[in-house]
Design a protein around this motif. Sequence first.
Motif, PDB file in Angstrom:
ATOM      1  N   ILE A  51       0.841  -1.197   0.000  1.00 60.11           N
ATOM      2  CA  ILE A  51       0.000   0.000   0.000  1.00 60.11           C
ATOM      3  C   ILE A  51       0.879   1.252   0.000  1.00 60.11           C
ATOM      4  O   ILE A  51       0.628   2.195  -0.759  1.00 60.11           O
ATOM      5  CB  ILE A  51      -0.964  -0.009   1.207  1.00 60.11           C
ATOM      6  N   MET A  52       1.927   1.257   0.798  1.00 56.93           N
ATOM      7  CA  MET A  52       2.826   2.420   0.892  1.00 56.93           C
ATOM      8  C   MET A  52       3.607   2.651  -0.404  1.00 56.93           C
ATOM      9  O   MET A  52       3.937   3.780  -0.734  1.00 56.93           O
ATOM     10  CB  MET A  52       3.798   2.253   2.062  1.00 56.93           C
ATOM     11  N   LYS A  53       3.889   1.587  -1.139  1.00 54.88           N
ATOM     12  CA  LYS A  53       4.633   1.707  -2.397  1.00 54.88           C
ATOM     13  C   LYS A  53       3.798   2.327  -3.506  1.00 54.88           C
ATOM     14  O   LYS A  53       4.325   2.684  -4.553  1.00 54.88           O
ATOM     15  CB  LYS A  53       5.113   0.333  -2.871  1.00 54.88           C
ATOM     16  N   ASN A  54       2.477   2.389  -3.296  1.00 59.05           N
ATOM     17  CA  ASN A  54       1.579   2.982  -4.287  1.00 59.05           C
ATOM     18  C   ASN A  54       1.624   2.229  -5.627  1.00 59.05           C
ATOM     19  O   ASN A  54       1.595   2.831  -6.698  1.00 59.05           O
ATOM     20  CB  ASN A  54       1.906   4.464  -4.491  1.00 59.05           C
ATOM     21  N   ILE A  55       1.692   0.907  -5.555  1.00 59.11           N
ATOM     22  CA  ILE A  55       1.754   0.090  -6.765  1.00 59.11           C
ATOM     23  C   ILE A  55       0.359  -0.078  -7.374  1.00 59.11           C
ATOM     24  O   ILE A  55      -0.652   0.151  -6.715  1.00 59.11           O
ATOM     25  CB  ILE A  55       2.363  -1.301  -6.471  1.00 59.11           C
ATOM     26  N   ASP A  56       0.331  -0.486  -8.631  1.00 61.57           N
ATOM     27  CA  ASP A  56      -0.958  -0.692  -9.293  1.00 61.57           C
ATOM     28  C   ASP A  56      -1.478  -2.102  -9.005  1.00 61.57           C
ATOM     29  O   ASP A  56      -0.774  -2.942  -8.448  1.00 61.57           O
ATOM     30  CB  ASP A  56      -0.860  -0.425 -10.798  1.00 61.57           C
ATOM     31  N   TYR A  57      -2.758  -2.303  -9.365  1.00 54.26           N
ATOM     32  CA  TYR A  57      -3.409  -3.598  -9.135  1.00 54.26           C
ATOM     33  C   TYR A  57      -2.620  -4.740  -9.768  1.00 54.26           C
ATOM     34  O   TYR A  57      -2.446  -5.805  -9.178  1.00 54.26           O
ATOM     35  CB  TYR A  57      -4.805  -3.577  -9.759  1.00 54.26           C
ATOM     36  N   GLU A  58      -2.153  -4.526 -10.993  1.00 54.15           N
ATOM     37  CA  GLU A  58      -1.425  -5.566 -11.709  1.00 54.15           C
ATOM     38  C   GLU A  58      -0.179  -5.997 -10.924  1.00 54.15           C
ATOM     39  O   GLU A  58       0.067  -7.190 -10.717  1.00 54.15           O
ATOM     40  CB  GLU A  58      -1.035  -5.061 -13.099  1.00 54.15           C
ATOM     41  N   THR A  59       0.582  -5.030 -10.443  1.00 49.59           N
ATOM     42  CA  THR A  59       1.787  -5.324  -9.677  1.00 49.59           C
ATOM     43  C   THR A  59       1.429  -5.946  -8.332  1.00 49.59           C
ATOM     44  O   THR A  59       2.096  -6.887  -7.874  1.00 49.59           O
ATOM     45  CB  THR A  59       2.617  -4.044  -9.473  1.00 49.59           C
ATOM     46  N   PHE A  60       0.374  -5.454  -7.705  1.00 50.42           N
ATOM     47  CA  PHE A  60      -0.062  -5.998  -6.421  1.00 50.42           C
ATOM     48  C   PHE A  60      -0.299  -7.497  -6.529  1.00 50.42           C
ATOM     49  O   PHE A  60       0.168  -8.272  -5.696  1.00 50.42           O
ATOM     50  CB  PHE A  60      -1.341  -5.287  -5.954  1.00 50.42           C
ATOM     51  N   PHE A  61      -1.006  -7.919  -7.570  1.00 51.69           N
ATOM     52  CA  PHE A  61      -1.290  -9.348  -7.713  1.00 51.69           C
ATOM     53  C   PHE A  61      -0.094 -10.120  -8.258  1.00 51.69           C
ATOM     54  O   PHE A  61       0.122 -11.266  -7.884  1.00 51.69           O
ATOM     55  CB  PHE A  61      -2.540  -9.572  -8.562  1.00 51.69           C
ATOM     56  N   SER A  62       0.713  -9.509  -9.124  1.00 49.36           N
ATOM     57  CA  SER A  62       1.864 -10.246  -9.669  1.00 49.36           C
ATOM     58  C   SER A  62       2.927 -10.481  -8.596  1.00 49.36           C
ATOM     59  O   SER A  62       3.659 -11.462  -8.655  1.00 49.36           O
ATOM     60  CB  SER A  62       2.463  -9.525 -10.877  1.00 49.36           C
ATOM     61  N   GLN A  63       3.002  -9.596  -7.593  1.00 56.68           N
ATOM     62  CA  GLN A  63       3.982  -9.758  -6.515  1.00 56.68           C
ATOM     63  C   GLN A  63       3.406 -10.509  -5.315  1.00 56.68           C
ATOM     64  O   GLN A  63       4.119 -10.728  -4.332  1.00 56.68           O
ATOM     65  CB  GLN A  63       4.500  -8.385  -6.070  1.00 56.68           C
ATOM     66  N   ALA A  64       2.145 -10.879  -5.393  1.00 55.27           N
ATOM     67  CA  ALA A  64       1.521 -11.603  -4.277  1.00 55.27           C
ATOM     68  C   ALA A  64       2.291 -12.887  -4.019  1.00 55.27           C
ATOM     69  O   ALA A  64       2.625 -13.624  -4.957  1.00 55.27           O
ATOM     70  CB  ALA A  64       0.064 -11.910  -4.598  1.00 55.27           C
ATOM     71  N   PRO A  65       2.591 -13.160  -2.753  1.00 56.49           N
ATOM     72  CA  PRO A  65       3.364 -14.374  -2.431  1.00 56.49           C
ATOM     73  C   PRO A  65       2.733 -15.650  -2.978  1.00 56.49           C
ATOM     74  O   PRO A  65       3.417 -16.475  -3.560  1.00 56.49           O
ATOM     75  CB  PRO A  65       3.399 -14.381  -0.906  1.00 56.49           C
ATOM     76  N   GLN A  66       1.423 -15.809  -2.800  1.00 54.80           N
ATOM     77  CA  GLN A  66       0.747 -16.997  -3.332  1.00 54.80           C
ATOM     78  C   GLN A  66      -0.759 -16.793  -3.242  1.00 54.80           C
ATOM     79  O   GLN A  66      -1.292 -16.565  -2.171  1.00 54.80           O
ATOM     80  CB  GLN A  66       1.129 -18.249  -2.540  1.00 54.80           C
ATOM     81  N   ILE A  67      -1.410 -16.912  -4.390  1.00 51.75           N
ATOM     82  CA  ILE A  67      -2.870 -16.854  -4.390  1.00 51.75           C
ATOM     83  C   ILE A  67      -3.365 -18.129  -3.706  1.00 51.75           C
ATOM     84  O   ILE A  67      -2.896 -19.228  -4.000  1.00 51.75           O
ATOM     85  CB  ILE A  67      -3.432 -16.737  -5.827  1.00 51.75           C
ATOM     86  N   ASN A  68      -4.281 -17.950  -2.775  1.00 49.74           N
ATOM     87  CA  ASN A  68      -4.790 -19.086  -2.006  1.00 49.74           C
ATOM     88  C   ASN A  68      -5.395 -20.134  -2.946  1.00 49.74           C
ATOM     89  O   ASN A  68      -6.192 -19.792  -3.819  1.00 49.74           O
ATOM     90  CB  ASN A  68      -5.854 -18.598  -1.016  1.00 49.74           C
ATOM     91  N   PRO A  69      -5.020 -21.402  -2.797  1.00 52.41           N
ATOM     92  CA  PRO A  69      -5.564 -22.455  -3.661  1.00 52.41           C
ATOM     93  C   PRO A  69      -7.093 -22.563  -3.570  1.00 52.41           C
ATOM     94  O   PRO A  69      -7.743 -22.984  -4.527  1.00 52.41           O
ATOM     95  CB  PRO A  69      -4.902 -23.730  -3.179  1.00 52.41           C
ATOM     96  N   ASN A  70      -7.668 -22.174  -2.436  1.00 45.20           N
ATOM     97  CA  ASN A  70      -9.127 -22.218  -2.293  1.00 45.20           C
ATOM     98  C   ASN A  70      -9.833 -21.049  -2.966  1.00 45.20           C
ATOM     99  O   ASN A  70     -11.060 -20.992  -2.961  1.00 45.20           O
ATOM    100  CB  ASN A  70      -9.520 -22.289  -0.824  1.00 45.20           C
ATOM    101  N   ALA A  71      -9.071 -20.125  -3.541  1.00 45.33           N
ATOM    102  CA  ALA A  71      -9.685 -18.994  -4.240  1.00 45.33           C
ATOM    103  C   ALA A  71     -10.552 -19.478  -5.402  1.00 45.33           C
ATOM    104  O   ALA A  71     -11.541 -18.831  -5.746  1.00 45.33           O
ATOM    105  CB  ALA A  71      -8.620 -18.031  -4.745  1.00 45.33           C
ATOM    106  N   ALA A  72     -10.199 -20.610  -5.972  1.00 44.53           N
ATOM    107  CA  ALA A  72     -10.997 -21.159  -7.078  1.00 44.53           C
ATOM    108  C   ALA A  72     -12.412 -21.515  -6.631  1.00 44.53           C
ATOM    109  O   ALA A  72     -13.302 -21.694  -7.467  1.00 44.53           O
ATOM    110  CB  ALA A  72     -10.302 -22.378  -7.665  1.00 44.53           C
ATOM    111  N   LYS A  73     -12.630 -21.606  -5.320  1.00 41.29           N
ATOM    112  CA  LYS A  73     -13.969 -21.913  -4.799  1.00 41.29           C
ATOM    113  C   LYS A  73     -14.857 -20.681  -4.716  1.00 41.29           C
ATOM    114  O   LYS A  73     -16.042 -20.802  -4.393  1.00 41.29           O
ATOM    115  CB  LYS A  73     -13.858 -22.541  -3.401  1.00 41.29           C
ATOM    116  N   ILE A  74     -14.290 -19.489  -4.968  1.00 42.55           N
ATOM    117  CA  ILE A  74     -15.080 -18.257  -4.929  1.00 42.55           C
ATOM    118  C   ILE A  74     -15.988 -18.246  -6.154  1.00 42.55           C
ATOM    119  O   ILE A  74     -15.527 -18.411  -7.279  1.00 42.55           O
ATOM    120  CB  ILE A  74     -14.179 -17.010  -4.920  1.00 42.55           C
ATOM    121  N   SER A  75     -17.277 -18.085  -5.915  1.00 46.00           N
ATOM    122  CA  SER A  75     -18.229 -18.079  -7.023  1.00 46.00           C
ATOM    123  C   SER A  75     -19.311 -17.049  -6.753  1.00 46.00           C
ATOM    124  O   SER A  75     -19.438 -16.533  -5.647  1.00 46.00           O
ATOM    125  CB  SER A  75     -18.846 -19.467  -7.206  1.00 46.00           C
TER     126      SER A  75
END
Length: 116
Positions: A51-75
Amino acid sequence: MTNERVYKMAFSSVYPLLVQKAERKGRTKSEVDVVICWLTGYDDSGLQEQIMKNIDYETFFSQAPQINPNAAKISGLICGHRVEEIPDPLMQKIRWLDKLVDELAKGKPMEKILRS
């Protein structure tokens, strides 16, 4: 709004809106942080750093440590689109986050939001 415009939005400008949405319905900033960290794998300090780095959404998600494997259950629907059917992986992650915050604001229990 084109996808590219969404991707270039500063996460630091979207974050307070996510918090406000939840707080208007009696939820807390810390609950929003839990949801974001669950989805992205950031810890609290990593989230605040992004948040402090003021990065964009694309960078926020590309630098994310790991998208939760259960995220695929979001519907469900968000902005008139079924999140499980969004073909663009980055837009799907953005909509997953929107959906999780919506569920939080609607009073859904945290264990159901986090698909545990």
